[in-house]
Scaffold this motif. Structure first.
Motif, PDB file in Angstrom:
ATOM      1  N   HIS A 892       0.814  -1.220   0.000  1.00 22.70           N
ATOM      2  CA  HIS A 892       0.000   0.000   0.000  1.00 22.70           C
ATOM      3  C   HIS A 892       0.843   1.264   0.000  1.00 22.70           C
ATOM      4  O   HIS A 892       0.426   2.298  -0.526  1.00 22.70           O
ATOM      5  CB  HIS A 892      -0.957  -0.018   1.199  1.00 22.70           C
ATOM      6  CG  HIS A 892      -0.320   0.321   2.504  1.00 22.70           C
ATOM      7  ND1 HIS A 892       0.464  -0.579   3.213  1.00 22.70           N
ATOM      8  CD2 HIS A 892      -0.350   1.462   3.248  1.00 22.70           C
ATOM      9  CE1 HIS A 892       0.867  -0.009   4.324  1.00 22.70           C
ATOM     10  NE2 HIS A 892       0.400   1.228   4.371  1.00 22.70           N
ATOM     11  N   THR A 893       2.053   1.213   0.552  1.00 17.77           N
ATOM     12  CA  THR A 893       2.896   2.410   0.581  1.00 17.77           C
ATOM     13  C   THR A 893       3.386   2.803  -0.809  1.00 17.77           C
ATOM     14  O   THR A 893       3.823   3.936  -1.004  1.00 17.77           O
ATOM     15  CB  THR A 893       4.096   2.186   1.522  1.00 17.77           C
ATOM     16  OG1 THR A 893       4.783   0.985   1.136  1.00 17.77           O
ATOM     17  CG2 THR A 893       3.624   2.047   2.964  1.00 17.77           C
ATOM     18  N   ASP A 894       3.323   1.870  -1.774  1.00 18.47           N
ATOM     19  CA  ASP A 894       3.719   2.213  -3.148  1.00 18.47           C
ATOM     20  C   ASP A 894       2.787   3.249  -3.762  1.00 18.47           C
ATOM     21  O   ASP A 894       3.117   3.857  -4.782  1.00 18.47           O
ATOM     22  CB  ASP A 894       3.713   0.959  -4.036  1.00 18.47           C
ATOM     23  CG  ASP A 894       4.745  -0.063  -3.609  1.00 18.47           C
ATOM     24  OD1 ASP A 894       5.707   0.323  -2.931  1.00 18.47           O
ATOM     25  OD2 ASP A 894       4.581  -1.247  -3.959  1.00 18.47           O
ATOM     26  N   TYR A 895       1.618   3.452  -3.162  1.00 10.84           N
ATOM     27  CA  TYR A 895       0.603   4.321  -3.752  1.00 10.84           C
ATOM     28  C   TYR A 895       0.531   5.688  -3.058  1.00 10.84           C
ATOM     29  O   TYR A 895      -0.371   6.470  -3.338  1.00 10.84           O
ATOM     30  CB  TYR A 895      -0.762   3.627  -3.702  1.00 10.84           C
ATOM     31  CG  TYR A 895      -0.764   2.320  -4.467  1.00 10.84           C
ATOM     32  CD1 TYR A 895      -1.076   2.276  -5.821  1.00 10.84           C
ATOM     33  CD2 TYR A 895      -0.412   1.135  -3.831  1.00 10.84           C
ATOM     34  CE1 TYR A 895      -1.058   1.085  -6.526  1.00 10.84           C
ATOM     35  CE2 TYR A 895      -0.382  -0.060  -4.526  1.00 10.84           C
ATOM     36  CZ  TYR A 895      -0.703  -0.079  -5.862  1.00 10.84           C
ATOM     37  OH  TYR A 895      -0.675  -1.271  -6.558  1.00 10.84           O
ATOM     38  N   ILE A 896       1.472   5.949  -2.164  1.00 13.86           N
ATOM     39  CA  ILE A 896       1.526   7.255  -1.496  1.00 13.86           C
ATOM     40  C   ILE A 896       2.119   8.290  -2.447  1.00 13.86           C
ATOM     41  O   ILE A 896       3.155   8.047  -3.082  1.00 13.86           O
ATOM     42  CB  ILE A 896       2.342   7.171  -0.200  1.00 13.86           C
ATOM     43  CG1 ILE A 896       1.648   6.231   0.804  1.00 13.86           C
ATOM     44  CG2 ILE A 896       2.533   8.558   0.417  1.00 13.86           C
ATOM     45  CD1 ILE A 896       2.435   6.013   2.090  1.00 13.86           C
ATOM     46  N   VAL A 897       1.461   9.457  -2.573  1.00 15.73           N
ATOM     47  CA  VAL A 897       1.961  10.555  -3.411  1.00 15.73           C
ATOM     48  C   VAL A 897       2.119  11.799  -2.547  1.00 15.73           C
ATOM     49  O   VAL A 897       1.588  11.889  -1.430  1.00 15.73           O
ATOM     50  CB  VAL A 897       1.002  10.838  -4.599  1.00 15.73           C
ATOM     51  CG1 VAL A 897       0.996   9.665  -5.565  1.00 15.73           C
ATOM     52  CG2 VAL A 897      -0.411  11.121  -4.117  1.00 15.73           C
ATOM     53  N   SER A 898       2.847  12.775  -3.070  1.00 13.73           N
ATOM     54  CA  SER A 898       3.222  13.938  -2.256  1.00 13.73           C
ATOM     55  C   SER A 898       2.233  15.090  -2.329  1.00 13.73           C
ATOM     56  O   SER A 898       2.329  16.041  -1.559  1.00 13.73           O
ATOM     57  CB  SER A 898       4.610  14.434  -2.679  1.00 13.73           C
ATOM     58  OG  SER A 898       4.613  14.788  -4.066  1.00 13.73           O
ATOM     59  N   GLY A 899       1.295  15.060  -3.267  1.00 13.81           N
ATOM     60  CA  GLY A 899       0.349  16.158  -3.391  1.00 13.81           C
ATOM     61  C   GLY A 899      -1.003  15.687  -3.867  1.00 13.81           C
ATOM     62  O   GLY A 899      -1.121  14.634  -4.524  1.00 13.81           O
ATOM     63  N   LEU A 900      -2.037  16.472  -3.587  1.00 11.93           N
ATOM     64  CA  LEU A 900      -3.401  16.060  -3.917  1.00 11.93           C
ATOM     65  C   LEU A 900      -3.629  15.990  -5.424  1.00 11.93           C
ATOM     66  O   LEU A 900      -4.479  15.235  -5.885  1.00 11.93           O
ATOM     67  CB  LEU A 900      -4.400  17.028  -3.284  1.00 11.93           C
ATOM     68  CG  LEU A 900      -5.840  16.550  -3.179  1.00 11.93           C
ATOM     69  CD1 LEU A 900      -5.939  15.307  -2.287  1.00 11.93           C
ATOM     70  CD2 LEU A 900      -6.742  17.660  -2.632  1.00 11.93           C
ATOM     71  N   PHE A 901      -2.847  16.753  -6.203  1.00 10.19           N
ATOM     72  CA  PHE A 901      -3.023  16.736  -7.659  1.00 10.19           C
ATOM     73  C   PHE A 901      -1.811  16.161  -8.379  1.00 10.19           C
ATOM     74  O   PHE A 901      -1.636  16.373  -9.568  1.00 10.19           O
ATOM     75  CB  PHE A 901      -3.297  18.158  -8.166  1.00 10.19           C
ATOM     76  CG  PHE A 901      -4.580  18.729  -7.642  1.00 10.19           C
ATOM     77  CD1 PHE A 901      -5.800  18.257  -8.083  1.00 10.19           C
ATOM     78  CD2 PHE A 901      -4.563  19.735  -6.688  1.00 10.19           C
ATOM     79  CE1 PHE A 901      -6.988  18.769  -7.588  1.00 10.19           C
ATOM     80  CE2 PHE A 901      -5.748  20.253  -6.182  1.00 10.19           C
ATOM     81  CZ  PHE A 901      -6.966  19.767  -6.637  1.00 10.19           C
ATOM     82  N   LYS A 902      -0.989  15.412  -7.663  1.00 13.58           N
ATOM     83  CA  LYS A 902       0.165  14.778  -8.291  1.00 13.58           C
ATOM     84  C   LYS A 902      -0.315  13.709  -9.266  1.00 13.58           C
ATOM     85  O   LYS A 902      -1.137  12.859  -8.917  1.00 13.58           O
ATOM     86  CB  LYS A 902       1.075  14.145  -7.238  1.00 13.58           C
ATOM     87  CG  LYS A 902       1.949  15.138  -6.494  1.00 13.58           C
ATOM     88  CD  LYS A 902       3.056  15.668  -7.408  1.00 13.58           C
ATOM     89  CE  LYS A 902       4.010  16.578  -6.649  1.00 13.58           C
ATOM     90  NZ  LYS A 902       5.094  17.076  -7.525  1.00 13.58           N
ATOM     91  N   THR A 903       0.225  13.732 -10.474  1.00  8.71           N
ATOM     92  CA  THR A 903      -0.211  12.772 -11.503  1.00  8.71           C
ATOM     93  C   THR A 903       0.731  11.600 -11.647  1.00  8.71           C
ATOM     94  O   THR A 903       0.472  10.690 -12.439  1.00  8.71           O
ATOM     95  CB  THR A 903      -0.334  13.489 -12.854  1.00  8.71           C
ATOM     96  OG1 THR A 903       0.935  14.088 -13.194  1.00  8.71           O
ATOM     97  CG2 THR A 903      -1.407  14.559 -12.804  1.00  8.71           C
ATOM     98  N   ILE A 904       1.842  11.592 -10.928  1.00 10.61           N
ATOM     99  CA  ILE A 904       2.749  10.443 -10.941  1.00 10.61           C
ATOM    100  C   ILE A 904       3.148  10.128  -9.504  1.00 10.61           C
ATOM    101  O   ILE A 904       3.007  10.951  -8.611  1.00 10.61           O
ATOM    102  CB  ILE A 904       4.016  10.703 -11.794  1.00 10.61           C
ATOM    103  CG1 ILE A 904       4.759  11.959 -11.294  1.00 10.61           C
ATOM    104  CG2 ILE A 904       3.658  10.850 -13.251  1.00 10.61           C
ATOM    105  CD1 ILE A 904       6.101  12.155 -11.975  1.00 10.61           C
TER     106      ILE A 904
END
Length: 904
Positions: A892-904
């Motif tokens: 599940h940690t592979d799906y953490i992103v740094s911003g609400l609108f991050k696209t990658i």
């Protein structure tokens, strides 16, 4: 252990209001769904036997040089004045290939076409929405599996089913065996079994009998044997089938056996050449057995407790007592660690055997399953004792491994264990595996054995398990030759099947097939055979028989097509299927491609192909059925967890995927009448990528929030409090929180509040807000999202408002869609075992097979709030523990992103 070739006829009649018209027959590595998902589709009403009559059952087989061609024909009549459902069921040998299936209904014949499995699957999926499915393939005992198809037959009409399959008979214990299981379940007007056998080497003997044959029926078993031909038939009349004079019950319920062998001489064997293809049969007579050095590596982990261990000890005691005195043997038992009976191999003297038998009686179960070190030590013992001058030269080295599980205490992966053992053995030792019971990892053991020139055999956890163990050992206990190599002139032959064999065992036979470069060169077809025999090398040279077809086969009624070519194709495909499970990625790919090409060319249903039969119900509609033939690994899963396997390809309609609650991810699969769920536990403020589709440019991210404070004694609960939706193609950004909704589209911005009721149509996106309840987001010509607001009393001491996210029309995403939810948008294949008691008495556990893994899952429920925001609707689901580990790609940690609108 019985041998050779089995086929079965099993006709049962049932009735239903449905109509089932398209059939796909497959064999092999597809996923399976549990029978419960098909219950409503296949529910049948009973019908009296007088309304549907089986008019004829005929089993006709022709065996030419061990290659068997069987045609099973059943004709049924619907005598009622309404249409009814008729089922056709047969049991097939596990090793046979279906080559044709046809149905004749109302004077029209519908014939099967073999296609690449993926193309057949696509055809099935395309048609499945137009009607019901009709048929099942089920695991059915040790030697066979059941195939069935069901069709609707009009009033006072008949249907004829014809199924054809082919198989190369294997010799075991000095004979070939045909077993015909016959269970018509009612009296049959015309019942007939016919077998014609033609063997150019000459037939040594033929036996024919049946388990259901009474003294009255015995004279009906007719057998005629000449030098090279045998004819067996059994055709009881209607009255002769009756259990008693006035009975409607039938005596025909059991197994019919035909066993035979051919004449053999001490020479290069028998070579048959027909139409440019040859087959070489090699099993020379009067050879002296080669002594062996064998290490028994026995699992004594806790899972062997009870009958398994007592049966293993019983069988091993018997096997040890039958060791020839010139053999050497060792015993290793393993659980979390391994224990060696003696540090070196012992000669099988009466004293040593007796001591070993006494030791076996003391074995107790304990610990886990760590087979790697035990097998590696067995390899070491064989190598050390091979160098011991007291041992005879040319002894055969073998390991017999018995386990009921898979390695679970060693830090290496299963492929690493396989590679480590393969490297240590290096082609010098044969490793045989016995997969005991329901828990053994058959696929792992199959590859391990193949990599080391051996085979795997499943031992069924029944009362006769000691006999099964003993029977397998007897098959491999008497090697006659080792390192057997066949050499043919390079300028004469091509496309050879396997020509190097680790051993030839007593009572078995080696077959090699190939093609001739030029029929005019067969006079130069010299053959050499090299092997290691008892104390001496074995070498034979000879010339192939060059008789013409008319001379070898004067009675063509015994011949079905170009049997040598089909025999060559059968052997080649079997060997390629083995190669695709081992070797380098390139070798596996090449083997798969060639096996597929040959399967299609020769119309064989193999693990790579499927057979499709389509019968239109009317001009606009066809119904679809798909059925697979199980691999042995799949068969073991069925037996392991006791469920019935249904159609191999799950139906694909539009499932629902959503996340709501703490946060609970739900994968709802309505066509399978089931759902999967998992939770994600992480600290508040974490942003997860839920959906990412690089082709459409759509991204959905969600940020978690926590409770106001933690309830004493409980863990921090998290929920989704904000969502960010991006559509790069149209320049759209949408931020949804528990307080407000912000929209940005190509520089234009708008704000809404949950206290509003609004309906906005934009050029590329529509929004509909239902006050304090939900937001529906519709992207132009694309997907639709539903976001639900859960309002909590503002003065609640612990909880606060949160959001739920629901995906609608998920099938409109591209095939590249991914993310915590997106990875499931194009369906999911899984299997679930029968439930068993879990930690919570109200929530049973089960074993789930998904993405080539086995997970312990728990039956529970989550809530769908689309219809009832306050209370929700309970959705039963299988809960995957530990943040969805095993179900998710990665963690599940592979799906953490740094911003609400991050696209990658």
């Amino acid at each position: 252990m019985s041998a050779g070739w089995i086929f079965c006829v099993f006709v049962c009649i049932s009735f239903s209001s449905g109509s089932f018209e398209t059939l796909v027959i497959s064999k092999g590595n597809e996923q399976w769904v549990s029978d419960t998902s098909m219950t409503r589709i296949l529910k049948k009403r009973s019908v009296s036997s007088g309304e549907i009559a089986v008019q004829g059952v005929k089993v006709e087989c022709k065996v030419t040089s061990r290659f068997a061609h069987t045609v099973m024909t059943t004709k049924a009549l619907n005598k009622a004045n309404i249409s009814q459902e008729v089922s056709f069921e047969v049991e097939l040998p596990k090793t046979s290939f279906i080559t044709n299936f046809s149905m004749e209904i109302d004077g029209k014949t519908y014939i099967g076409v073999v296609k690449e499995k993926e193309k057949a699957k696509q055809q099935y999926q395309k048609a499945v929405s137009s009607g019901q499915t009709a048929g099942l393939v089920k695991a059915s005992g040790r030697k066979m599996e059941k195939f069935s198809v069901t069709v609707n037959v009009a009033a006072e009409s008949s249907v004829t089913f014809i199924l054809t399959h082919e198989e190369l008979l294997q010799r075991h214990f000095g004979k070939y065996e045909l077993m015909i299981r016959v269970k018509p379940k009612q009296l049959v007007q015309h019942f007939e079994i016919i077998a014609d056998i033609y063997e150019p080497q000459g037939i040594a003997f033929v036996d024919a009998y049946g388990t259901f044959i009474t003294n009255e029926l015995l004279p009906l078993v007719e057998k005629t044997v000449t030098d090279k031909k045998a004819h067996v038939s059994f055709s009881p009349t209607l009255d002769q089938q009756r259990k008693c004079t006035e009975c409607d019950g039938t005596l025909i319920d059991g197994d019919f056996f035909i066993k035979y062998d051919v004449n053999r001489a001490h020479d290069i064997g028998d070579i048959q050449i027909v139409n440019g293809y040859f087959v070489h049969f090699f099993a020379p007579a009067n050879l002296q057995r080669v002594p062996k050095m064998v290490v028994f590596v026995i699992d004594n982990s806790l899972s062997m407790k009870g009958n398994k261990m007592s049966q293993t000890k019983e069988a091993l005691g018997t096997i040890l007592g039958e060791l020839p005195e010139e053999d050497y043997f060792g015993i290793i038992v393993f659980s979390t660690t391994f224990v060696v009976w003696r540090p070196h191999l012992s000669k099988a003297t009466p004293e040593n055997v007796n001591a070993a038998q006494e030791y076996v009686k003391t074995i107790e179960v304990i610990g886990g399953t760590e087979l790697h070190d035990a097998v590696m030590h067995g390899v070491k013992m064989l190598y050390e004792d091979q160098r011991n001058d007291t041992a005879l030269k040319n002894m055969v080295l073998m390991i017999i491994l018995l386990t009921d599980g898979e390695p679970n205490t060693y830090p290496r992966t299963l492929p690493e264990i396989q590679e480590s053992i393969r490297h240590a053995i290096d082609g010098n030792i044969t490793l045989f595996s016995l997969a005991f019971g329901k828990d053994a990892n058959y696929g792992f053991l199959d590859t391990l054995s193949k990599q080391n020139n051996g085979i795997v055999r499943r031992i069924y956890e029944d009362s006769d398990a000691p006999l099964q163990l003993k029977g397998f050992y007897e098959e491999v206990s008497s090697p006659l030759l080792s390192e057997v190599r066949f050499q043919y002139p390079d300028n004469v032959v091509n496309s050879l099947t396997k020509s190097h064999f680790k051993q030839l065992f007593n009572g078995s036979e080696i077959m090699v097939a190939g093609r001739l470069n030029d029929l005019n060169e067969i006079d130069n077809f010299a053959i050499e055979v090299f092997a290691q025999g008892f104390e001496n090398n074995f070498e034979l040279k000879g010339q192939a028989n060059t008789q013409k077809w008319e001379t070898i086969f004067p009675d063509e009624e015994y011949i079905f097509g170009d049997f040598t070519e089909r025999l060559w194709a059968y052997l080649t495909i079997q060997e390629l299927l083995d190669k695709k499970d081992k070797g380098t990625p390139e070798e596996k790919g090449n083997a798969t491609d060639e096996a597929l090409r040959l399967s299609l060319k020769y119309n064989f249903v193999t693990p790579l192909t499927s057979m499709v039969v389509t019968k239109p119900e009317d001009e606009t509609k066809t119904d679809t059925f798909i059925a697979d033939k199980l691999t042995e690994e799949e068969r073991g899963k069925v037996q392991r967890y006791g469920y019935t396997v249904a159609a191999s390809y799950p139906k694909y309609s539009a499932p629902t995927y959503f996340v709501d609650g703490d946060p609970h991810f739900i994968i709802e699969l309505p066509d399978q009448n089931d759902a999967l769920c998992f939770n994600i536990d992480d600290k508040p403020g974490t942003i997860f990528n839920l959906v990412r589709d690089p082709l459409t440019g759509i991204v959905v991210n969600g940020q978690t929030i926590g409770d106001k404070k933690v309830i004493p004694g409980n863990k921090m609960q998290t929920y989704f409090g904000r969502f960010g939706i991006v559509h790069e193609k149209f320049g759209i950004r949408l931020m949804v929180s528990t307080k407000e909704i912000l929209v940005s589209e190509k520089g234009k911005q708008a704000k809404f509040f949950w206290t509003d009721t609004a309906k906005v149509k934009g050029p590329n996106m529509d929004l509909q807000v239902v006050k304090d309840r939900s937001l529906t987001v519709t992207l132009r010509d694309s997907v639709k999202f539903l976001i639900i607001l859960h309002k909590v009393w503002q003065k609640h001491p612990y909880h606060q408002d949160y959001l739920g996210f629901y995906t609608l029309d998920s099938h409109l995403f591209s095939s590249n869609v991914h993310g915590l939810l997106g990875q499931f948008y194009h369906g999911l294949e899984f299997e679930v075992s029968e439930p068993f008691p879990g930690k919570d008495p109200n929530k049973p556990d089960a074993i789930m097979f998904v993405k080539e893994q086995e997970l312990v899952v728990t039956r529970g429920w989550q809530k769908d709030f689309r219809q009832d925001v306050k209370n929700g609707e309970k959705v039963p689901c299988w809960f995957i523990h530990n943040n969805g580990t095993g179900l998710l790609d990665g963690v599940h940690t592979d799906y953490i992103v740094s911003g609400l609108f991050k696209t990658i």
